[in-house]
Write a protein that holds these residues in place. Structure first.
Motif, short mmCIF file in Angstrom:
data_model
loop_
_atom_site.label_atom_id
_atom_site.label_comp_id
_atom_site.label_asym_id
_atom_site.label_seq_id
_atom_site.Cartn_x
_atom_site.Cartn_y
_atom_site.Cartn_z
N SER A 281 0.83 -1.21 0.00
CA SER A 281 0.00 0.00 0.00
C SER A 281 0.86 1.25 0.00
N TRP A 282 2.02 1.17 0.57
CA TRP A 282 2.92 2.32 0.49
C TRP A 282 3.68 2.35 -0.83
N GLN B 84 -7.69 8.27 1.88
CA GLN B 84 -8.69 7.28 2.24
C GLN B 84 -8.72 7.03 3.74
N GLY B 85 -7.89 7.75 4.45
CA GLY B 85 -7.91 7.60 5.89
C GLY B 85 -6.97 6.55 6.43
N ASP B 86 -6.13 6.02 5.55
CA ASP B 86 -5.21 4.99 6.02
C ASP B 86 -3.87 5.65 6.36
N PHE B 87 -3.59 5.76 7.65
CA PHE B 87 -2.33 6.37 8.05
C PHE B 87 -1.29 5.33 8.42
N LEU C 206 -0.37 9.69 -0.97
CA LEU C 206 -1.45 10.65 -0.92
C LEU C 206 -2.82 9.97 -1.00
N SER C 207 -2.90 8.96 -1.89
CA SER C 207 -4.22 8.34 -2.04
C SER C 207 -4.58 7.52 -0.81
#
Lengths: 336, 312, 332
Positions: C65-66, C86-89, C81-82
């Motif tokens: 994902s990164w 989406q709220g995934d930190f 950024l995407s």
């Protein structure tokens, strides 16, 4: 030649008024021995350079001196009764109802975050007890009276031109039907054309509403068309007064003569205003004897020793050692 | 008739008179006098700590008992390792003040350069520089410093010297300097915009003076009052930021600033054991120095921008 | 001129919002770069402290994902950024693979309670005192108020907190100096639990509020001082308004402008300002989360907090701009 005679007592009497300023524990003299009268419907001009005391006099009469200034002698009578110019609370019922002020509209004299109609209506609501709708209607009337269409009432001060802001100040000053209006350099920051318009407006309103006007200005040319009498001030004192015609045609005091000479006059080919040589004194450095002697072309020895007293002659009053006979009588001229 | 003096003498006289007038006006403020007095005191502390209290006490050579309240021997008591608190804060003065002043210097230099360039050149230079300035203004500088410092320290390492400073202190100086310049830049820019329209700038340009010279010899001297007045506030802010960063552990225990002392006090449980002298002294120093700069800054601002006078 | 929403000020609103969005984007990019410029393998670095507690599946998922196998810019940046939008930190290391977003949301209420209460108290006291002092300049009360306010403004809130703990907790024993509640206090009744929480709130809130009061008094007083010397106040006096009418109808509204701007901007720094105070009181909010993450080198958490703070500052600036436009007709 003379002001038209109005029967009865004067509307406003200023008697031996003196004001001092406090600066770091020393007292500086503001104005001294200022006396004059004002009748209903009359327009008097207070003329002088900066530091002459003209603004101090007018502000004192209106009870609007700054906190570091105080009346040290004399007083003011309005319709024969003492006007409490040194007491804010006692003065309040007189403010705007009897005596209002037109400030320089070019300055920040209007609240920048309030619409102008609201500011004009405010004294109607607070002082005359009008309801809000009534007051706003009156505000619209007043705007029309000064030549502004009433829709412009919803504007904020910064959205209006200098001339329009001045008209708004005039409209506001008339809100409570005062008898006396003081104009504090109302045309100083305006261009010549707008200046003429505003002066014409003031004259028209004055005649229609029978207002008494005190006009403060440093510009003699403004005075000729709009005022009946003129008072010239220098270094905190009245040094000459009289009717407009009298002063312009037959000035007595050397300072008055220089002032009149400095006005540009297209008919004589003189187009540029010539300032008087030297600088007017500040509160701190006024001279003893006659304060004008350092700039006076006719200064004599006695001018350094004695203060010339204001004395009456047929057409007015003058304070100058060149006219010693006048100094003997110091009463007000008996309208002669 | 007065004699006319040669031009350079005249200029010097005028300058001396101007400085005298400024000083008398500035020192007329009660706050300014207090601030200057306090600062002189602390500058003396920072300049010669060894002279005043002897060398910095460490855990090795500490002589007192642990956490003793103020006594005749230890005027401000001792800490958990027996070190004399007075000794610690006098030495701490140098660290705290140097960090604050150097980082402010960086802010002032960068901020003035950016602000002057933006105000002077205008148009697209102004636009881009201001965008950058706004960006730096908006970044949470404290958290940025908090995050960057340990990262940089890991890469550089905690030992040795950079330009005479311990690495952690060097990083703190850099970080504070680079995150506070935006404030200065904005002010300098608006002043420059005002000054740019004045005659002396026109004259210099007409004579063919280069842009750089105009900025340095004509604009800059006139910017000094504003920069000075705001610079004092920047220093106060720098002191606060350094103290806070050190309190959170980013300082250097071998060259402790007042903030580091507060961190040590907190870790030693000074609050819960009532050792008010241990945490009170460094904090009080921070308050006094910070307040002094604020008072001086306010007085400078008042001297350079006097309020309306009531005498006509 | 940009397009966008047309508000009461015409293009003004659109421009301001647009600029805020761009700035937010830039903050995001900075956030991304900050943690990628750490030398060494980013993934190893980012997951280093958690290798034992993060499962290999989670690691793989994170790598993907990164986009750590792809080039830095633009691929990694875009995926960062995407995923952020989406709220995934990401996942925290310290807290055994817990999602950063969850952590932050968990801790946020405590910080908001502390900072929010402090702001409310500061606004009420600070503004009233400041306006009063500015209106009636001079005199002993004014000098005392101004002096005290300047001193409070120069005082680090966390130091004030430590002093308060020494005084009111250690020495007098009136109030607790640790944590936001005592375990078991709320078992009895809701009221008992509430009182316990309030008792814990007092000292930390005071630490933050006093400094803010100092700042607000100074600014409100200066604003009011400026207003009092303005020409339209002379006009108001000439009109025969009473002191109260002058203050309420003219002075107050004009003095409010700089004060409101300051308050709004301060709201953006609410969390940042709480960090040190939370450290002193072991207050379980975002502030102490930051310190814990710092000490544990928990970079995903730090990244998330940095973004949160940046966003709140940008947002506060945006609101301040809009409010100023609403309050001051000269700006519209």
């Amino acid at each position: 030649m003379n002001a038209p005679q109005t029967p009865g007592q004067p509307l406003l009497e200023v008697v031996d008024l003196a004001v001092d300023y406090q600066s770091k524990s020393i007292s500086l003299p503001g104005i001294r021995d200022v006396s004059f009268e004002l009748r209903a419907g009359e327009a008097v001009a207070l003329v002088g350079e900066s530091g002459s005391g003209k603004t101090t006099t007018a502000m004192a009469v209106a009870g609007l001196l700054s906190p570091n200034a105080a009346v040290t002698a004399g007083g003011v009578r309005y319709r024969g009764r003492r006007l409490p110019i040194d007491d804010d609370d006692a003065m309040r019922p007189h403010r705007w109802n009897d005596l209002s002020v037109v400030f320089q509209g070019a300055m920040n004299a209007l609240n920048p975050v309030q619409r102008v109609s609201k500011q004009i209506a405010e004294p109607c609501i607070l002082k005359l007890g009008m309801a809000r709708d009534e007051a706003m209607a009156r505000a619209r009337e007043l705007l029309e009276l000064v030549g502004i269409s009433s829709e412009r009432g919803a504007a904020f001060p910064h959205e209006l031109s200098g001339g329009m802001r001045q008209r708004v100040m005039i409209a506001m000053a008339l809100a409570c039907n005062p008898s006396v209006v003081i104009g504090d350099e109302p045309t100083t920051a305006l261009d010549v054309i707008t200046q003429a318009q505003i002066l014409k407006l003031l004259t028209k309103l004055r005649k229609e509403l029978n207002l008494a006007l005190i006009l403060i200005t440093h510009d003699l040319s403004v005075v000729a068309e709009s005022c009946d009498r003129v008072m010239i001030m220098y270094a905190g004192r009245i040094i000459e007064d009289g009717t407009v015609a009298g002063i312009f045609n037959n000035p007595k005091h050397p300072y008055t003569k220089l002032l009149i000479d400095s006005i540009p006059d297209p008919s004589t080919g003189k187009r540029i205003s010539q300032p008087i040589p030297g600088d007017p004194p500040t509160l701190q450095n006024r001279l003893s004897g006659c304060a004008f002697r350092s700039r006076c072309p006719s200064a004599m020895n006695i001018c350094a020793l004695d203060l010339p007293e204001l004395g009456a002659h047929e057409q007015g009053r003058v304070a100058c050692h060149l006219y010693p006979a006048a100094a003997e009588s110091t009463r007000f001229p008996s309208n002669g | 008739m007065t004699e006319t003096l040669p031009a350079t003498d005249n200029r010097r006289r005028i300058r001396v008179r101007a400085i005298k007038s400024f000083l008398s006006q500035f020192l007329g403020h009660g706050g300014a006098r207090l601030g200057v007095f306090a600062l002189i005191l602390f500058m003396a502390m920072a300049a010669m700590p060894n002279l005043l209290v002897g060398p910095l006490q460490t855990a090795m050579n500490a002589t007192g008992d642990f956490l003793v309240s103020p006594s005749q021997v230890n005027l401000l008591g001792t800490d958990e390792a027996g070190r004399d608190v007075l000794n610690l804060i006098v030495h701490g003065a140098r660290t705290s003040l140097v960090i604050a002043l150097v980082s402010t210097l960086i802010s002032l230099v960068v901020g003035t350069a950016v602000g002057m360039a933006a105000g002077y050149y205008g148009r697209w230079v102004d636009s881009w520089l201001m965008r950058m300035t706004d960006f730096f203004f908006v970044i949470p500088s404290f958290v940025l410093a908090l995050v960057i410092t340990p990262v940089v320290l890991e890469t550089i390492g905690r030992s040795g010297n950079i330009l005479g400073f311990r690495p952690s202190l060097f990083v703190i100086i850099l970080v504070i300097g680079l995150t506070s310049w935006a404030f200065v830049a904005r002010i300098v820019r608006s002043q420059t915009l005002t000054l740019r329209e004045r005659q002396f700038v026109e004259r210099a340009r007409v004579l063919g003076t280069s842009n750089l010279k105009v900025m340095l010899r004509h604009l800059l001297p006139n910017l000094v009052p504003q920069i000075a007045a705001n610079g004092a506030l920047v220093v106060a802010n720098a002191i606060y930021t350094e103290t806070a960063l050190s309190f959170l552990g980013l300082g250097d225990p071998l060259q402790p600033s007042w903030g580091t002392l507060l961190a040590l006090a907190q870790r030693a449980g000074a609050a819960s054991s009532g050792a008010w002298w241990y945490l009170g002294a460094p904090g009080l120093c921070v308050v006094i120095v910070s307040l002094s700069f604020v008072l001086i800054g306010n007085a400078l601002d008042d001297t350079f921008n006097p309020r309306r006078r009531a005498i006509p | 001129m940009s397009g966008g929403v047309r508000g009461p000020g015409g293009h003004h609103v659109g421009q301001v919002v647009f600029r805020a969005v761009i700035t937010l984007l830039m903050v995001g990019v900075l956030n991304f770069l900050l943690f990628r410029v750490i030398p060494g393998d980013p993934a190893a670095m980012l997951l280093a402290g958690a290798r034992s507690s993060v499962t290999t599946e989670q690691m793989q998922a994170q790598r993907q994902s990164w986009g750590l196998d792809k080039p830095l810019v633009p691929d990694q940046l875009v995926s960062y950024l995407s995923t952020t939008l989406q709220g995934d930190f990401g996942y925290s290391f310290k807290f055994r693979g817990k999602r950063v977003g969850e952590l932050i949301i968990e801790r946020l209420p405590e910080t908001l309670a502390l900072a929010g209460l402090a702001q409310i108290i500061a606004i009420i006291f600070g503004i009233f005192l400041g306006i009063y002092a500015g209106w009636r300049r001079g005199g002993v009360i004014d000098n005392l108020t101004t002096g005290t306010s300047l001193a409070l403004y120069s005082t680090p809130p966390f130091w004030l907190g430590m002093l308060l703990v020494v005084g009111f907790s250690t020495m007098l024993g009136w109030l607790p100096g640790y944590g936001s509640y005592s375990p078991g206090a709320g078992d009895g009744s809701f009221l008992a639990g509430l009182i316990d929480r309030l008792r814990h709130l007092i000292l930390p809130v005071l630490s933050v509020a006093l400094g803010l009061i100092g700042q607000y008094v100074v600014v409100a007083r200066a604003a009011m001082s400026d207003v009092v010397t303005e020409d339209y106040m002379v006009t108001a006096r000439a009109k025969g308004l009473t002191n109260g009418q002058m203050l309420r109808r003219h002075a107050f509204r004009n003095a409010l402008l700089p004060v409101v701007t300051l308050i709004t901007l301060n709201l953006g720094y609410v969390v940042a300002g709480a960090i040190t105070v939370e450290a002193v009181f072991a207050w379980p909010g975002i502030g102490s989360l930051t310190v814990e993450a710092l000490n544990a080198r928990d970079y995903p958490v730090l990244q998330g907090i940095f973004l949160l703070l940046g966003a709140s500052i940008v947002f506060a600036n945006l609101i301040a701009d809009l409010i100023y436009g609403l309050l001051d007709p000269r700006v519209r």
